[in-house]
Motif scaffolding. Structure first.
Motif, PDB file in Angstrom:
ATOM      1  N   VAL A   1       0.838  -1.200   0.000  1.00 58.42           N
ATOM      2  CA  VAL A   1       0.000   0.000   0.000  1.00 58.42           C
ATOM      3  C   VAL A   1       0.872   1.248   0.000  1.00 58.42           C
ATOM      4  CG1 VAL A   1      -1.676   1.320   1.364  1.00 58.42           C
ATOM      5  CG2 VAL A   1      -1.970  -1.136   1.057  1.00 58.42           C
ATOM      6  N   ARG A   2       1.955   1.240   0.761  1.00 53.58           N
ATOM      7  CA  ARG A   2       2.859   2.390   0.797  1.00 53.58           C
ATOM      8  C   ARG A   2       3.448   2.655  -0.591  1.00 53.58           C
ATOM      9  NH1 ARG A   2       7.027   2.351   5.470  1.00 53.58           N
ATOM     10  NH2 ARG A   2       5.116   2.846   6.576  1.00 53.58           N
ATOM     11  N   GLY A   3       3.852   1.603  -1.286  1.00 53.92           N
ATOM     12  CA  GLY A   3       4.389   1.757  -2.638  1.00 53.92           C
ATOM     13  C   GLY A   3       3.349   2.284  -3.607  1.00 53.92           C
ATOM     14  N   ILE A   4       2.125   1.812  -3.488  1.00 54.13           N
ATOM     15  CA  ILE A   4       1.056   2.278  -4.372  1.00 54.13           C
ATOM     16  C   ILE A   4       0.785   3.768  -4.138  1.00 54.13           C
ATOM     17  CG2 ILE A   4      -1.430   2.106  -4.808  1.00 54.13           C
ATOM     18  CD1 ILE A   4      -1.130  -0.944  -4.342  1.00 54.13           C
ATOM     19  N   VAL A   5       0.758   4.186  -2.872  1.00 51.36           N
ATOM     20  CA  VAL A   5       0.506   5.596  -2.561  1.00 51.36           C
ATOM     21  C   VAL A   5       1.641   6.470  -3.083  1.00 51.36           C
ATOM     22  CG1 VAL A   5       0.305   7.264  -0.668  1.00 51.36           C
ATOM     23  CG2 VAL A   5      -0.991   5.142  -0.598  1.00 51.36           C
ATOM     24  N   LYS A   6       2.888   6.072  -2.867  1.00 44.83           N
ATOM     25  CA  LYS A   6       4.026   6.861  -3.351  1.00 44.83           C
ATOM     26  C   LYS A   6       4.002   6.981  -4.868  1.00 44.83           C
ATOM     27  CE  LYS A   6       7.530   6.245   0.203  1.00 44.83           C
ATOM     28  NZ  LYS A   6       8.882   5.718   0.480  1.00 44.83           N
ATOM     29  N   THR A   7       3.711   5.885  -5.542  1.00 44.35           N
ATOM     30  CA  THR A   7       3.674   5.899  -6.999  1.00 44.35           C
ATOM     31  C   THR A   7       2.557   6.786  -7.512  1.00 44.35           C
ATOM     32  OG1 THR A   7       4.572   3.659  -7.058  1.00 44.35           O
ATOM     33  CG2 THR A   7       3.494   4.444  -9.052  1.00 44.35           C
ATOM     34  N   SER A   8       1.381   6.702  -6.908  1.00 45.66           N
ATOM     35  CA  SER A   8       0.258   7.506  -7.381  1.00 45.66           C
ATOM     36  C   SER A   8       0.483   8.992  -7.127  1.00 45.66           C
ATOM     37  CB  SER A   8      -1.046   7.040  -6.742  1.00 45.66           C
ATOM     38  OG  SER A   8      -1.006   7.217  -5.352  1.00 45.66           O
ATOM     39  N   VAL A   9       1.091   9.351  -6.000  1.00 46.95           N
ATOM     40  CA  VAL A   9       1.386  10.757  -5.727  1.00 46.95           C
ATOM     41  C   VAL A   9       2.429  11.269  -6.715  1.00 46.95           C
ATOM     42  CG1 VAL A   9       2.441  12.346  -4.060  1.00 46.95           C
ATOM     43  CG2 VAL A   9       0.709  10.720  -3.313  1.00 46.95           C
ATOM     44  N   GLY A  10       3.466  10.495  -6.957  1.00 45.62           N
ATOM     45  CA  GLY A  10       4.490  10.892  -7.924  1.00 45.62           C
ATOM     46  C   GLY A  10       3.922  11.047  -9.319  1.00 45.62           C
ATOM     47  N   LEU A  11       3.058  10.126  -9.703  1.00 47.39           N
ATOM     48  CA  LEU A  11       2.429  10.194 -11.018  1.00 47.39           C
ATOM     49  C   LEU A  11       1.532  11.432 -11.117  1.00 47.39           C
ATOM     50  CD1 LEU A  11       2.038   8.764 -13.723  1.00 47.39           C
ATOM     51  CD2 LEU A  11       0.151   7.518 -12.689  1.00 47.39           C
ATOM     52  N   GLY A  12       0.810  11.727 -10.064  1.00 41.87           N
ATOM     53  CA  GLY A  12      -0.042  12.920 -10.053  1.00 41.87           C
ATOM     54  C   GLY A  12       0.762  14.193 -10.207  1.00 41.87           C
ATOM     55  N   LEU A  13       1.911  14.280  -9.540  1.00 44.66           N
ATOM     56  CA  LEU A  13       2.766  15.461  -9.660  1.00 44.66           C
ATOM     57  C   LEU A  13       3.341  15.587 -11.067  1.00 44.66           C
ATOM     58  CD1 LEU A  13       4.627  15.389  -6.226  1.00 44.66           C
ATOM     59  CD2 LEU A  13       2.834  16.953  -6.962  1.00 44.66           C
ATOM     60  N   GLU A  14       3.715  14.467 -11.672  1.00 45.71           N
ATOM     61  CA  GLU A  14       4.231  14.488 -13.035  1.00 45.71           C
ATOM     62  C   GLU A  14       3.159  14.952 -14.014  1.00 45.71           C
ATOM     63  OE1 GLU A  14       7.264  13.955 -14.504  1.00 45.71           O
ATOM     64  OE2 GLU A  14       8.024  14.036 -12.452  1.00 45.71           O
ATOM     65  N   VAL A  15       1.933  14.476 -13.837  1.00 45.29           N
ATOM     66  CA  VAL A  15       0.833  14.887 -14.717  1.00 45.29           C
ATOM     67  C   VAL A  15       0.565  16.380 -14.541  1.00 45.29           C
ATOM     68  CG1 VAL A  15      -1.653  14.654 -15.090  1.00 45.29           C
ATOM     69  CG2 VAL A  15      -0.232  12.618 -14.888  1.00 45.29           C
ATOM     70  N   GLN A  16       0.582  16.848 -13.304  1.00 43.74           N
ATOM     71  CA  GLN A  16       0.360  18.269 -13.039  1.00 43.74           C
ATOM     72  C   GLN A  16       1.436  19.113 -13.725  1.00 43.74           C
ATOM     73  OE1 GLN A  16       0.597  19.334  -8.917  1.00 43.74           O
ATOM     74  NE2 GLN A  16      -0.364  21.313  -9.212  1.00 43.74           N
ATOM     75  N   ARG A  17       2.681  18.679 -13.643  1.00 34.41           N
ATOM     76  CA  ARG A  17       3.783  19.406 -14.283  1.00 34.41           C
ATOM     77  C   ARG A  17       3.628  19.413 -15.798  1.00 34.41           C
ATOM     78  NH1 ARG A  17       8.128  18.202 -16.847  1.00 34.41           N
ATOM     79  NH2 ARG A  17       7.998  15.995 -16.423  1.00 34.41           N
ATOM     80  N   ALA A  18       3.252  18.270 -16.370  1.00 40.23           N
ATOM     81  CA  ALA A  18       3.083  18.179 -17.817  1.00 40.23           C
ATOM     82  C   ALA A  18       1.937  19.075 -18.289  1.00 40.23           C
ATOM     83  CB  ALA A  18       2.828  16.732 -18.220  1.00 40.23           C
TER      84      ALA A  18
END
Length: 91
Positions: free
Chosen positions: A26-43
């Protein structure tokens, strides 16, 4: 006749296994989803800045340079400048 394990003992064993495996998962899933969200926001921010530049160029006016897009910052937040450390020693 084999001994029968009470259901609560099976639940205790299963709960500890789920905790050991589930928590890192669960910790890995949360970290990945937050990182992906930040990347999408930047793009999206960069794409918006590109669109503003293209629109300004098509209108014949000077292209507005977005300092945040050039610096790679997101969300309009900038880091504060670093404070120089004092070299004087306290006596």
């Amino acid at each position: 006749m084999p001994p029968v394990l009470p259901p609560f003992l099976i639940g205790l064993v299963a709960a500890s296994l789920v905790k050991r495996v589930g928590k890192p998962l669960v910790r890995g899933i949360v970290k990945t989803s937050v990182g992906l969200g930040l990347e999408v926001q930047r793009a999206v921010h960069e794409a918006g800045a590109e669109m503003h530049g293209l629109v300004a160029e098509a209108a014949g006016g000077p292209a507005r340079v977005d300092a945040q897009a050039d610096a790679g910052q997101t969300g309009g937040r900038s880091k504060p400048a670093a404070q120089p450390r004092s070299t004087a020693k306290a006596h």
